[in-house]
Write a protein that holds these residues in place. Structure first.
Motif, mmCIF file in Angstrom:
data_model
loop_
_atom_site.group_PDB
_atom_site.id
_atom_site.type_symbol
_atom_site.label_atom_id
_atom_site.label_comp_id
_atom_site.label_asym_id
_atom_site.label_seq_id
_atom_site.Cartn_x
_atom_site.Cartn_y
_atom_site.Cartn_z
ATOM 1 N N PHE A 230 -19.956 56.762 -36.986
ATOM 2 C CA PHE A 230 -19.666 56.717 -38.543
ATOM 3 C C PHE A 230 -18.891 58.360 -38.992
ATOM 4 O O PHE A 230 -18.203 58.196 -39.903
ATOM 5 C CB PHE A 230 -21.163 56.679 -39.220
ATOM 6 N N GLU A 231 -19.090 59.259 -38.264
ATOM 7 C CA GLU A 231 -18.543 60.608 -38.660
ATOM 8 C C GLU A 231 -17.077 60.697 -38.362
ATOM 9 O O GLU A 231 -16.388 61.407 -38.920
ATOM 10 C CB GLU A 231 -19.453 61.724 -38.056
ATOM 11 N N SER A 232 -16.672 59.979 -37.580
ATOM 12 C CA SER A 232 -15.252 59.868 -37.244
ATOM 13 C C SER A 232 -14.253 58.739 -37.919
ATOM 14 O O SER A 232 -13.224 58.657 -37.798
ATOM 15 C CB SER A 232 -14.930 59.765 -35.753
ATOM 16 N N PHE A 233 -15.228 57.868 -38.729
ATOM 17 C CA PHE A 233 -14.183 56.706 -39.146
ATOM 18 C C PHE A 233 -13.271 57.304 -40.209
ATOM 19 O O PHE A 233 -12.050 56.783 -40.442
ATOM 20 C CB PHE A 233 -15.042 55.634 -39.673
ATOM 21 N N PRO A 234 -13.563 58.342 -41.022
ATOM 22 C CA PRO A 234 -12.678 58.878 -42.172
ATOM 23 C C PRO A 234 -11.150 59.230 -41.672
ATOM 24 O O PRO A 234 -10.115 59.109 -42.189
ATOM 25 C CB PRO A 234 -13.502 60.013 -42.713
ATOM 26 N N VAL A 235 -11.329 59.882 -40.440
ATOM 27 C CA VAL A 235 -10.175 60.249 -39.797
ATOM 28 C C VAL A 235 -9.283 59.327 -39.174
ATOM 29 O O VAL A 235 -7.984 59.170 -38.974
ATOM 30 C CB VAL A 235 -10.247 61.499 -38.736
ATOM 31 N N ALA A 236 -9.866 58.044 -38.969
ATOM 32 C CA ALA A 236 -9.225 56.871 -38.226
ATOM 33 C C ALA A 236 -9.070 55.618 -39.168
ATOM 34 O O ALA A 236 -8.333 54.759 -38.733
ATOM 35 C CB ALA A 236 -10.273 56.197 -37.148
ATOM 36 N N LEU A 237 -9.238 55.944 -40.420
ATOM 37 C CA LEU A 237 -9.227 55.044 -41.644
ATOM 38 C C LEU A 237 -7.861 54.509 -41.856
ATOM 39 O O LEU A 237 -7.419 53.471 -42.029
ATOM 40 C CB LEU A 237 -9.403 55.680 -42.827
ATOM 41 N N HIS A 238 -6.641 55.409 -41.263
ATOM 42 C CA HIS A 238 -5.224 54.927 -41.384
ATOM 43 C C HIS A 238 -5.040 53.829 -40.467
ATOM 44 O O HIS A 238 -3.837 53.221 -40.661
ATOM 45 C CB HIS A 238 -4.334 56.263 -41.349
ATOM 46 N N GLU A 239 -5.752 53.664 -39.497
ATOM 47 C CA GLU A 239 -5.321 52.753 -38.384
ATOM 48 C C GLU A 239 -5.636 51.523 -38.982
ATOM 49 O O GLU A 239 -5.299 50.430 -38.356
ATOM 50 C CB GLU A 239 -6.147 52.994 -37.182
ATOM 51 N N TYR A 240 -6.307 51.271 -40.150
ATOM 52 C CA TYR A 240 -6.806 49.861 -40.358
ATOM 53 C C TYR A 240 -6.338 49.390 -41.650
ATOM 54 O O TYR A 240 -5.949 49.874 -42.545
ATOM 55 C CB TYR A 240 -8.568 49.871 -40.534
ATOM 56 N N ASP A 241 -5.829 48.011 -41.471
ATOM 57 C CA ASP A 241 -5.260 47.340 -42.575
ATOM 58 C C ASP A 241 -6.066 46.930 -43.685
ATOM 59 O O ASP A 241 -5.955 46.473 -44.755
ATOM 60 C CB ASP A 241 -4.516 46.195 -42.185
ATOM 61 N N ILE A 242 -7.206 46.458 -43.201
ATOM 62 C CA ILE A 242 -8.536 45.957 -43.960
ATOM 63 C C ILE A 242 -9.816 46.597 -43.646
ATOM 64 O O ILE A 242 -9.977 46.996 -42.564
ATOM 65 C CB ILE A 242 -8.779 44.210 -43.648
ATOM 66 N N VAL A 243 -10.315 47.056 -44.709
ATOM 67 C CA VAL A 243 -11.584 47.690 -44.705
ATOM 68 C C VAL A 243 -12.594 47.241 -45.513
ATOM 69 O O VAL A 243 -12.385 46.849 -46.753
ATOM 70 C CB VAL A 243 -11.590 49.254 -45.083
ATOM 71 N N VAL A 244 -13.879 46.696 -44.939
ATOM 72 C CA VAL A 244 -14.854 45.967 -45.569
ATOM 73 C C VAL A 244 -16.120 46.944 -45.565
ATOM 74 O O VAL A 244 -16.563 47.279 -44.479
ATOM 75 C CB VAL A 244 -15.162 44.574 -44.910
ATOM 76 N N SER A 245 -16.735 47.317 -46.745
ATOM 77 C CA SER A 245 -17.427 48.132 -46.804
ATOM 78 C C SER A 245 -18.922 47.332 -47.737
ATOM 79 O O SER A 245 -18.814 46.887 -48.588
ATOM 80 C CB SER A 245 -17.164 49.493 -47.452
ATOM 81 N N ALA A 246 -20.061 47.629 -47.085
ATOM 82 C CA ALA A 246 -21.168 47.061 -47.070
ATOM 83 C C ALA A 246 -22.564 47.649 -46.703
ATOM 84 O O ALA A 246 -23.238 47.263 -45.905
ATOM 85 C CB ALA A 246 -21.339 45.501 -46.921
ATOM 86 N N THR A 247 -22.504 48.823 -47.191
ATOM 87 C CA THR A 247 -23.824 49.607 -46.695
ATOM 88 C C THR A 247 -24.838 49.747 -47.951
ATOM 89 O O THR A 247 -24.659 49.178 -49.042
ATOM 90 C CB THR A 247 -23.184 51.423 -46.497
ATOM 91 N N SER A 248 -25.911 50.608 -47.687
ATOM 92 C CA SER A 248 -26.890 50.539 -48.525
ATOM 93 C C SER A 248 -27.120 51.912 -49.332
ATOM 94 O O SER A 248 -27.805 52.222 -49.840
ATOM 95 C CB SER A 248 -28.248 49.979 -48.213
ATOM 96 N N ALA A 249 -25.836 52.575 -48.939
ATOM 97 C CA ALA A 249 -25.696 53.921 -49.563
ATOM 98 C C ALA A 249 -25.839 54.187 -51.069
ATOM 99 O O ALA A 249 -25.203 53.069 -51.426
ATOM 100 C CB ALA A 249 -24.332 54.766 -49.084
#
Lengths: 429, 277
Positions: A230-249
């Motif tokens: 979880f802590e490393s996904f912001p720096v790897a975000l550019h690798e993704y074409d589709i991001v689906v977010s469904a947390t309870s934050a």
């Protein structure tokens, strides 16, 4: 007479519908146990939204109420009330089955899954021995109607569920989902459902991240996906074409700056972001960035609403197909009235032929007897043919057909008491 | 007889194009049984009629259809319609039809109007030269490619806007994905770019031979050179620098608008030797 009784989403809440849902074995037992006594022909369509019995009663004593009583006996312990059941007779019953197969009676309008369910109902009934000539035509006609509606109208077009609409949205940006990299943020129920839909659509590069690492690993193992801390996904975000977010934050987990930095790294290539969380996970301002397509639940719901509205506009076209096919069914069904008269006429001709053959049998050369037998049979067939064709010719209404039948009966002096019920002669042939 | 048939076709063709585009527009807005069933048939009939007309016209006049403005515009319309027909039959993609066919119809209508102008049917004798004939033909295919690229670019921007706004109307329902539209824009423009490059190469060798007053400072040569440069930049941006789709389609649309306007202005007011019509 054809009856249709049962419960569906128009007449009963889900709690009632689910308690009358019947398995294939229960349907088979019911149909086998009652064919010949309760009904001559029958079929049951049982899905999560309906349990409907279609039947040709065995005799005049059996009516819709009796059929409902027998259905209720299948679940004696449940509180099934009379008002949960609908009752349709003959034309209404036939029309209803056609509408069901055409998916215009479905809870989700245009849900074509019902077509295979009607086909399955027919197969179960046929295996149970409760399908004869009438129900063969009835179910075949309904299935034909369903296929026509599917191919000639747009009633089944467009996604009408959140997860399908999300996938549809992705296909409007990317031509090939196979090669796209997808990140699911959150491994809860929504995230898992979205992952499954995307995998079903051919996504091959799926990664899952979750604040609780173990949960992400569990879902990734199940779906054969990659796990991202979880802590490393912001720096790897550019690798993704589709991001689906469904947390309870309760605070956004994907910020404007994160996406801006990612877009710079991915040279501004399109990025689809689906925010399926409430409260929202992604800062809404990211939609202001070029080539970023952020959609939240409201936006996806508006796609569904639009698709449903388009489906609703197709209802008149679907209904006209249903009407056409129901008319076709009754044009055929009405000719069944002629069946007993035809059988009686043939029998009478055969009696005359046999009597005359008996009278002249001794005067005929034994070697020629078979030939004469064959000759007389052929003559009778030739004489009967135009009468049979004429009597069965499709009539526009039942009175026209009845008067035609009566004319033949009067001409050939056929007695009334020998008439058997037309449905009886129609079934099982 | 041939002249009569050609005259009939000259009337029927604009009508066919307008009718086809109307049907595709109807289908795009709200699919009806009539437009859904008949639009592709009408398109096929129109394209077939156009093909026959090109053959009959060539037979009647004994030369290719590239010698008058009317002929050239009609040929561009045919190229666009034929390209779209092939695309539709091969890919089953029908959502883009109304845009491309509207452009083809515009060319065919202008062609029909120009045809009625006095003196428009007089061919330029220079075009009987084989090299110049090829030069013009390749240029036509080049500009048709640019037109097709620009139309796909317009569709891309419409789809982009719809996705951003969240309108999800006819554009969202009927057009293919952004990625597909970008690919079609780039591919069409690339084909146009290759044809224009070949046309320019042939022109450099053949035009000085047929024109005594040939000059490299001719406004049309300069305008064509700038158009070529715009598309060259687009190709470098796309293939070498991997610039994003939205910027690429903007270059494609800009390139086509520049080519169209510059050619119109130069042909009307500035060109010196380099006039075929």
């Amino acid at each position: 007479m054809i009856y249709a009784v049962g419960v569906n989403h128009h007449t009963a809440p889900v709690t009632v519908r689910e308690c009358l849902h019947l398995s294939d074995d229960e349907i088979t037992d019911f149909l086998r146990g009652n064919t010949g006594t309760l009904f001559r022909e029958a079929g049951i369509v049982s899905t999560c939204n309906r349990t409907e019995l279609y039947a040709v009663p065995a005799d005049d004593d059996v009516d819709g109420e009796r059929l409902i009583t027998e259905l209720r006996r299948l679940r004696p312990e449940k509180e099934l009330r009379d008002e949960h059941f609908f009752r349709l007779l003959h034309c209404g019953a036939v029309s209803h089955l056609h509408k069901v197969a055409a998916a215009i009676d479905s809870q989700i309008l245009g849900d074509m899954q019902i077509l295979s369910q009607v086909k399955h109902a027919w197969e179960v009934a046929a295996d149970s021995g409760s399908v004869g000539n009438v129900f063969s035509h009835l179910f075949m006609g309904a299935l034909h109607t369903g296929k026509r509606v599917r191919s000639e109208t747009a009633i089944g077009i467009g996604a009408v569920s959140i997860s399908f609409a999300a996938v549809e949205l992705a296909t409007k940006i990317f031509s090939d989902l196979h090669r796209k990299h997808v990140l699911i943020v959150g491994s809860g129920e929504t995230g898992a459902l979205a992952s499954r839909h995307l995998l079903a659509k051919g996504v091959e590069h799926l990664s899952i991240t979750n604040r609780t690492y173990e949960n992400a690993v569990a879902l990734a193992d199940e779906l054969r996906a990659r796990v991202l801390r979880f802590e490393s996904f912001p720096v790897a975000l550019h690798e993704y074409d589709i991001v689906v977010s469904a947390t309870s934050a309760t605070e956004p987990v994907i910020t404007y700056d994160m996406v801006k930095a990612a877009m710079r790294k991915r040279q501004n290539r399109p990025l689809l972001m689906l925010d399926l969380a409430v409260p929202r996970d992604i800062d809404p301002r990211v939609n202001d960035l070029g080539n970023v397509f952020l959609k939240d639940l409201d936006a996806i719901q508006s796609i569904i609403d639009q698709n449903l509205e388009q489906r609703r506009q197709e209802i008149p076209r679907a209904e006209s197909i249903v009407t056409e096919e129901v008319v076709n069914f009754f044009l055929w069904y009405n000719t069944l009235e002629a069946a007993p008269t035809i059988a009686q006429l043939r029998e009478k001709f055969e009696q005359v032929r046999t009597a005359e053959m008996d009278r002249f049998r001794n005067k005929i050369d034994p070697n020629s007897l078979d030939t004469v037998e064959m000759l007389t049979k052929r003559i009778i067939n030739k004489l009967l043919h135009p009468t049979m064709v004429g009597i069965k010719k499709q009539a526009h209404d039942t009175s026209e057909l009845s008067s035609r039948i009566q004319l033949v009966r009067d001409l050939f002096d056929l007695s009334e008491d020998e008439i058997t019920d037309r449905s009886q002669s129609g079934s099982g042939t | 007889m041939l002249h009569f048939l050609n005259s009939v076709a000259e009337v029927l063709l604009p009508v066919g194009y307008v009718l086809t585009t109307f049907m595709y527009a109807m289908d795009f807005r709200n699919c009806t049984a009539l437009s859904g069933t008949w639009k592709t048939r009408t398109l096929l009939a129109t394209v077939t009629l156009h093909f026959l007309y090109i053959g009959m016209h060539t037979a009647e006049y004994g030369r290719c259809m590239v010698t008058t403005p009317f002929e050239i515009m009609s040929l561009i319309a045919f190229t666009l319609a034929l390209t779209y027909t092939i695309l539709e039959l091969r890919t089953g993609e029908r959502g883009t039809g109304v845009f491309i066919l509207a452009l083809a119809t515009a060319f065919e209508l202008v062609s029909a109007v120009v045809m009625k102008m006095p003196g428009s049917g007089q061919p330029n004798p220079v075009l009987s030269n084989m090299g110049v004939g090829f030069h013009v033909s390749f240029a036509i295919f080049g500009y048709a490619g640019f037109a097709l690229g620009a139309m796909h670019g317009v569709m891309y921007l419409l789809m982009y806007r719809e996705l951003k706004r969240g309108g999800f109307g006819s554009v969202y329902q009927n057009l293919p994905s952004l990625e597909t539209l970008e690919r079609m824009t780039v591919l069409s423009s690339l084909v146009g770019f290759v044809f224009l490059t070949v046309s320019m190469a042939i022109g450099i060798f053949s035009l000085p031979v047929v024109y005594d007053n040939f000059s490299y400072h001719d406004p049309k040569l300069i305008a064509t050179g700038i158009s070529w440069l715009i598309y060259a930049v687009m190709m470098v941006a796309r293939y070498a620098m991997h610039v994003d789709g939205k910027s690429i389609v903007r270059i494609a649309i800009g390139g086509f608008v520049f080519a169209l306007l510059s050619m119109t202005l130069v042909n009307a007011f500035l060109s010196d030797f380099h006039r075929f019509m």
